[in-house]
Write a protein that holds these residues in place. Structure first.
Motif, PDB file in Angstrom:
ATOM      1  N   PHE A  88       0.826  -1.207   0.000  1.00  0.00           N
ATOM      2  CA  PHE A  88       0.000   0.000   0.000  1.00  0.00           C
ATOM      3  C   PHE A  88       0.858   1.253   0.000  1.00  0.00           C
ATOM      4  O   PHE A  88       0.586   2.206  -0.740  1.00  0.00           O
ATOM      5  N   ASP A  89       1.913   1.255   0.795  1.00  0.00           N
ATOM      6  CA  ASP A  89       2.772   2.443   0.889  1.00  0.00           C
ATOM      7  C   ASP A  89       3.446   2.757  -0.443  1.00  0.00           C
ATOM      8  O   ASP A  89       3.723   3.924  -0.746  1.00  0.00           O
ATOM      9  N   HIS A  90       3.722   1.739  -1.252  1.00  0.00           N
ATOM     10  CA  HIS A  90       4.418   1.926  -2.530  1.00  0.00           C
ATOM     11  C   HIS A  90       3.521   1.518  -3.706  1.00  0.00           C
ATOM     12  O   HIS A  90       4.000   1.033  -4.730  1.00  0.00           O
ATOM     13  N   ARG A  91       2.221   1.766  -3.546  1.00  0.00           N
ATOM     14  CA  ARG A  91       1.248   1.310  -4.541  1.00  0.00           C
ATOM     15  C   ARG A  91       1.473   1.924  -5.915  1.00  0.00           C
ATOM     16  O   ARG A  91       1.266   1.266  -6.940  1.00  0.00           O
ATOM     17  N   ARG A  92       1.921   3.189  -5.963  1.00  0.00           N
ATOM     18  CA  ARG A  92       2.128   3.822  -7.261  1.00  0.00           C
ATOM     19  C   ARG A  92       3.226   3.105  -8.053  1.00  0.00           C
ATOM     20  O   ARG A  92       3.069   2.848  -9.250  1.00  0.00           O
ATOM     21  N   PRO A 335      11.579   7.707 -13.982  1.00  0.00           N
ATOM     22  CA  PRO A 335      11.217   9.048 -13.489  1.00  0.00           C
ATOM     23  C   PRO A 335       9.861   9.086 -12.789  1.00  0.00           C
ATOM     24  O   PRO A 335       9.590  10.018 -12.023  1.00  0.00           O
ATOM     25  N   PHE A 336       9.024   8.073 -13.046  1.00  0.00           N
ATOM     26  CA  PHE A 336       7.683   8.043 -12.460  1.00  0.00           C
ATOM     27  C   PHE A 336       7.570   7.049 -11.308  1.00  0.00           C
ATOM     28  O   PHE A 336       6.495   6.887 -10.734  1.00  0.00           O
ATOM     29  N   ASN A 341      13.623   6.006  -8.562  1.00  0.00           N
ATOM     30  CA  ASN A 341      13.757   7.210  -9.379  1.00  0.00           C
ATOM     31  C   ASN A 341      15.207   7.587  -9.651  1.00  0.00           C
ATOM     32  O   ASN A 341      15.487   8.522 -10.386  1.00  0.00           O
ATOM     33  N   ASN A 342      16.161   6.866  -9.055  1.00  0.00           N
ATOM     34  CA  ASN A 342      17.572   7.031  -9.370  1.00  0.00           C
ATOM     35  C   ASN A 342      17.893   6.180 -10.595  1.00  0.00           C
ATOM     36  O   ASN A 342      17.688   4.969 -10.592  1.00  0.00           O
ATOM     37  N   TRP A 343      18.441   6.787 -11.668  1.00  0.00           N
ATOM     38  CA  TRP A 343      18.621   6.042 -12.911  1.00  0.00           C
ATOM     39  C   TRP A 343      19.634   4.908 -12.749  1.00  0.00           C
ATOM     40  O   TRP A 343      19.513   3.870 -13.424  1.00  0.00           O
TER      41      TRP A 343
END
Length: 413
Positions: A88-92, A335-336, A341-343
């Protein structure tokens, strides 16, 4: 009977030796699954010929069921490692990885099977569905070793394990759709796919897993409260829950692999599974004992003659899958993805998308339902290549990440 005893000797010896050398292996260019696979190759028909699976009966069906049980046990171990509310915390991030990333990897793999191998579209989709999921068994062996725990960040290890566990079950409808479209006696494949596969086999698996996970979790809590247990039963309970869910899920014709992961998640949330799993070293036990036999079995069954029939196209396809199937997708999504988000981290996560026992399982499902062995031929070639590439790069890249991460900290300071 001689073959059975030889198989038992092999499994016991491999587990004993690798267990005693686990710390050394963890820091080498080899992984336990890769070493177990090599043992299978050496003892199998293309090596010494001591073990011959063809004499055991229906070796393909046996391989399918062994793969299903192995995946189920690995998924339960992963579910127990995931901290409470983690999904849930990292659902995105998970919605993007599974809803966009997995479909992109499926289409990428299918297109390469069509263009490079020259397969018809539906057969190419079968290949794409079988090899698109990240394998939870191999991924667990990569991210749970001492070197990985020491050098790799938790957000890399937890997300890779969780992603591989979920997409393993979600690949089922991607495989079943082209299977239904290929069956000559299937009059309404899309309707069957929507009603039977999506609603019953997937939806039923989620409901069944949630129910069994809740019932077993509640039973364990009650037993502990009433002090009816005279020993720690956590490992035995989780193994029993795995086998129970696999059996009931198969009996009810649902996606039993997905049901196991859901059962494990519900059970873990109820009983504080992540803390107990650390105390009982669940993941280490599972990786050492319960997942190694399937890699020996795979080494025994390699269709090398069929690989040669693929010619150079098989080699180019394998290279394309390992290079293009996952890395560009994860980099494009990074990026999303709040968690990757670190490449540089995204590049490493893109590389460590191993293809293993889940692809083996789906290749066997395709062979069983269509009678066509192309998914087994292509899948086994890709699996073998992935075992070698991802197995031999796990330790060096973990050390490299430690140096990169240390350099970043110094520059920020």
């Amino acid at each position: 009977m001689i073959q059975l005893n030889l198989a038992l000797i092999t499994i016991g010896a491999v587990v004993l030796v690798l267990g005693m050398l686990s710390r050394i292996i963890d820091r080498s260019y080899l992984t336990m699954p890769l070493l177990a696979f090599i043992v299978g190759v050496v003892l199998g028909p293309i090596g010494s010929g001591l073990l011959t699976p063809d004499s055991w009966g229906d070796s393909y069906k046996l391989l399918e069921e062994c793969a299903r049980v192995t995946i189920g046990i690995s998924l339960m171990a992963i579910a127990l490692r995931i901290p409470k509310h983690y999904l849930f915390d990292h659902r995105r991030s998970f919605i993007l990885l599974l809803g966009v990333g997995m479909l992109a990897m499926f289409l990428m793999s299918s297109l390469m099977a069509h263009w490079i191998l020259g397969l018809p579209v539906l057969m190419a989709l079968l290949i794409g569905g079988a090899i698109c999921p990240t394998d939870p068994v191999v991924a667990s062996s990569i991210v749970t070793g001492g070197l990985a725990r020491q050098h790799l960040p938790d957000r890399f290890r937890y997300v890779l394990s969780t992603e591989s566990a979920i997409n393993d079950g979600l690949a089922y409808p991607l495989v079943l759709l082209p299977v239904l479209l290929l069956l000559p006696n299937e009059s309404s494949p899309w309707l069957t796919w929507g009603l039977r596969v999506i609603l019953w086999e997937i939806g039923g698996a989620v409901a069944l897993g949630a129910l069994l996970g809740w019932v077993v979790g509640k039973a364990l809590l009650v037993a502990e409260h009433k002090k009816s247990l005279d020993h720690s039963a956590f490992l035995a309970t989780t193994l029993a829950l795995t086998l129970l869910t696999l059996g009931v899920g198969k009996f009810l014709a649902t996606d039993s692999v997905l049901a196991v992961f859901v059962a494990g998640m519900v059970f873990s949330q109820m009983v504080g599974g992540s803390d107990r799993a650390k105390e009982n070293k669940i993941q280490e036990t599972v990786n050492l004992f319960f997942t190694l036999p399937i890699f020996i079995f795979l080494g025994l069954m390699l269709p090398v003659d069929s690989w040669f029939e693929l010619g150079w196209e098989g080699i180019w396809f394998t290279i394309g899958i390992l290079a293009i199937r996952r890395i560009p997708v994860i980099l494009a999504l990074s990026p999303f993805l709040p968690i990757w988000n670190n490449w540089k981290l995204a590049l490493m996560a893109g590389h460590f998308g191993p293809i293993g026992i889940s692809a083996l399982f789906y290749a066997m499902v395709i062979l069983d339902k269509t009678g066509n062995n192309i998914a087994w031929t292509v899948g086994s070639l890709v699996i073998t290549s992935s075992l070698i590439i991802h197995g031999m790069t796990a330790a060096p890249l973990a050390r490299l990440w430690a140096k990169v991460d240390e350099g970043q900290d110094e520059s920020e300071a």
